[in-house]
Design an enzyme around this catalytic site. Structure first.
Site, mmCIF file in Angstrom:
data_model
loop_
_atom_site.group_PDB
_atom_site.id
_atom_site.type_symbol
_atom_site.label_atom_id
_atom_site.label_comp_id
_atom_site.label_asym_id
_atom_site.label_seq_id
_atom_site.Cartn_x
_atom_site.Cartn_y
_atom_site.Cartn_z
ATOM 1 N N GLU A 99 0.830 -1.204 0.000
ATOM 2 C CA GLU A 99 0.000 0.000 0.000
ATOM 3 C C GLU A 99 0.868 1.259 0.000
ATOM 4 O O GLU A 99 1.969 1.277 0.564
ATOM 5 C CB GLU A 99 -0.907 0.000 1.238
ATOM 6 C CG GLU A 99 -1.946 -1.110 1.181
ATOM 7 C CD GLU A 99 -2.799 -1.240 2.438
ATOM 8 O OE1 GLU A 99 -3.918 -1.754 2.318
ATOM 9 O OE2 GLU A 99 -2.358 -0.852 3.535
ATOM 10 N N CYS A 112 3.475 8.497 0.984
ATOM 11 C CA CYS A 112 4.108 7.597 1.943
ATOM 12 C C CYS A 112 4.282 6.259 1.232
ATOM 13 O O CYS A 112 3.294 5.645 0.818
ATOM 14 C CB CYS A 112 3.185 7.477 3.158
ATOM 15 S SG CYS A 112 3.754 6.292 4.369
ATOM 16 N N CYS A 119 6.656 -6.602 7.518
ATOM 17 C CA CYS A 119 7.842 -6.198 8.279
ATOM 18 C C CYS A 119 8.066 -7.211 9.387
ATOM 19 O O CYS A 119 7.124 -7.609 10.071
ATOM 20 C CB CYS A 119 7.649 -4.805 8.882
ATOM 21 S SG CYS A 119 9.093 -4.226 9.804
ATOM 22 N N CYS A 123 6.973 -4.434 15.906
ATOM 23 C CA CYS A 123 6.729 -3.439 16.950
ATOM 24 C C CYS A 123 5.300 -3.652 17.484
ATOM 25 O O CYS A 123 4.377 -3.909 16.701
ATOM 26 C CB CYS A 123 6.890 -2.026 16.400
ATOM 27 S SG CYS A 123 8.560 -1.718 15.806
ATOM 28 N N CYS A 126 2.217 -1.660 15.905
ATOM 29 C CA CYS A 126 2.141 -1.453 14.456
ATOM 30 C C CYS A 126 1.446 -2.617 13.752
ATOM 31 O O CYS A 126 1.793 -3.782 13.969
ATOM 32 C CB CYS A 126 3.564 -1.281 13.914
ATOM 33 S SG CYS A 126 3.641 -1.177 12.112
ATOM 34 N N GLU A 171 10.823 -1.955 6.870
ATOM 35 C CA GLU A 171 11.942 -1.240 7.467
ATOM 36 C C GLU A 171 12.932 -0.898 6.347
ATOM 37 O O GLU A 171 13.649 -1.775 5.842
ATOM 38 C CB GLU A 171 12.591 -2.124 8.551
ATOM 39 C CG GLU A 171 13.936 -1.634 9.060
ATOM 40 C CD GLU A 171 13.962 -0.146 9.440
ATOM 41 O OE1 GLU A 171 13.130 0.298 10.229
ATOM 42 O OE2 GLU A 171 14.850 0.560 8.906
ATOM 43 N N LEU A 226 11.914 6.710 17.649
ATOM 44 C CA LEU A 226 12.505 6.516 18.975
ATOM 45 C C LEU A 226 11.452 5.992 19.952
ATOM 46 O O LEU A 226 11.628 4.966 20.582
ATOM 47 C CB LEU A 226 13.093 7.849 19.455
ATOM 48 C CG LEU A 226 13.979 7.781 20.681
ATOM 49 C CD1 LEU A 226 15.233 6.968 20.418
ATOM 50 C CD2 LEU A 226 14.369 9.187 21.149
ATOM 51 N N CYS A 343 -0.182 6.170 9.765
ATOM 52 C CA CYS A 343 1.055 5.485 10.133
ATOM 53 C C CYS A 343 0.747 4.250 10.967
ATOM 54 O O CYS A 343 -0.003 4.318 11.931
ATOM 55 C CB CYS A 343 1.928 6.401 10.981
ATOM 56 S SG CYS A 343 2.983 7.435 10.024
#
Ligand code: SAH
Ligand code: SF4
Length: 355
Positions: A99, A112, A119, A123, A126, A171, A226, A343
């Site tokens: 996407e 984006c 991935c 995380c 996510c 990533e 971060l 995001c």
């Protein structure tokens, strides 16, 4: 974009560099200088059909078609948010789905882009991290997202893209060569000629690769996700922190800044009761002393996880504290939430990653 049927033994022409195209032409008795024309059709004019390369003879076009294909992206769905954001799902030549998101705002139009199918870094907050990584995208597949959404932006909003963020699925620094190659095609004069300063690559923080970016003297912007400056909290949120802890990360950032002179952007997702207290802000302020930086405080987008977004007042308080420490802080409200385009929400929710 025009779809060319793919035959297994034919190669994607865009996996060849200029010299390799020239070598191919010479081996087949054609003039090497034609390579430059072909290269321009591909990367500057974003043509994906040999028959449209009108300054080449039919013989050369036929020769190219005999040996090569374009493995283009096929747009399959576009969803539009009430705020103007448009998410498009593309099928890759081998059936995987990725996407990309077009984000218009008053002052800029951003795409984006995804860098991998899924991935592996998992995380906790996510949605993409829940999809097993299937493969890296090629430079051409990343480039195609930009070229296609650029045309979409023009058709929908009457102007071209101004900014590109590598913040979609994947990533980017674990697909280092293809990401840098795609940026070369987007920025070079033989390509789209966009400014590298308008491109931001976001990473979860792979220390070695950040140092490699510095050695490669990159001209684009670097953002680091971060999310907390406290090691054990970060390891809970981002498993990658167990091998790439904040000590290693800060060494890499220091090195990066020394070599490139560039400022770092920190992405800081605001999670209620997890990383949004005064103690967290103090730790962040201390961590950020290692290099000139700015901080984007990001509103959390729901992804069926255990997390909740911080309250608006808490975000403001956090920002105010950082400002008292002379830090540059932006609060980023999310866009495209109603279509799962924000995001961390890219997960092909209504589509399988492979059809
Ligand atoms: N893998 C890279 C780039 C893709 S993720 C990285 O992690 O930086 C792009 C950004 O979206 C990152 O800052 C990531 O932390 C953030 N993100 C992930 N899940 C999110 C969510 N649910 N809400 C808001 N931002 C999220
Ligand atoms: Fe991967 Fe980035 Fe999502 Fe983490 S936030 S799982 S690194 S895409």
């Amino acid at each position: 974009m025009i779809q060319t049927t793919q035959t297994p033994e034919k190669k994607e022409i865009r996996s060849l560099n200029l010299q390799e195209i020239a070598d191919f032409l010479q081996q087949h008795g054609e003039k090497a200088f034609r390579a430059k024309q072909i290269y321009e059709w591909i990367w500057k004019k974003t043509v994906t059909d040999f028959n449209l390369m009108t300054n080449l003879s039919v013989k050369v076009r036929d020769l190219l078609s005999e040996y090569f294909v374009f493995q283009t992206l096929t747009p399959i769905t576009s969803q539009r948010s009430t705020d103007g954001t448009i998410k498009t799902a593309f099928r890759l030549h081998d059936g995987h789905i990725i996407e990309s998101v077009l984000i218009p705002s008053r002052s800029r139009t951003t795409v984006c882009v995804s860098s991998q199918v899924g991935c592996n870094l998992a995380c906790a907050f996510c949605a993409t991290g829940k999809l097993k990584m299937q493969r890296n995208l090629t430079a051409a597949e990343i480039f195609d997202q930009v070229a296609w959404v650029n045309k979409q932006s023009f058709a929908e909003y009457g102007h071209k893209l101004t900014n590109i963020v590598y913040m979609g699925m994947g990533e980017p620094l674990l697909n280092y060569d293809n990401v840098l190659q795609s940026i070369h095609y987007i920025t070079s004069d033989e390509g789209l000629g966009m400014s590298p300063q308008r491109i931001t690559v976001s990473t979860s923080g792979i220390a070695k690769q950040i140092m490699k970016l510095a050695d490669d003297d990159i001209k684009f912007e670097l953002a680091i996700s971060l999310h907390t400056a406290i090691n054990n909290v970060r390891s809970e949120l981002m498993p990658i922190n167990k091998t790439q802890n904040l000590g290693l990360l800060s060494e890499a950032i220091t090195y990066f800044h020394k070599k490139t002179g560039k400022r770092i952007t920190y992405e800081y997702l605001m999670l209620r009761g997890v990383n949004d207290g005064l103690a967290d802000a103090k730790k962040l302020a201390k961590f950020s002393k290692i290099a000139p930086c700015k901080v984007n405080l990001i509103e959390f987008n729901d992804t069926d996880s255990q997390f909740k977004a911080s309250d608006v007042e808490i975000m403001q308080k956090f920002a105010d504290f950082l400002e008292t420490k002379n830090m540059i802080v932006n609060i980023r409200r999310s866009k495209g939430k109603d279509i799962d385009a924000a995001c961390g929400q890219l997960a092909n929710k209504n589509l399988d990653t492979k059809e």
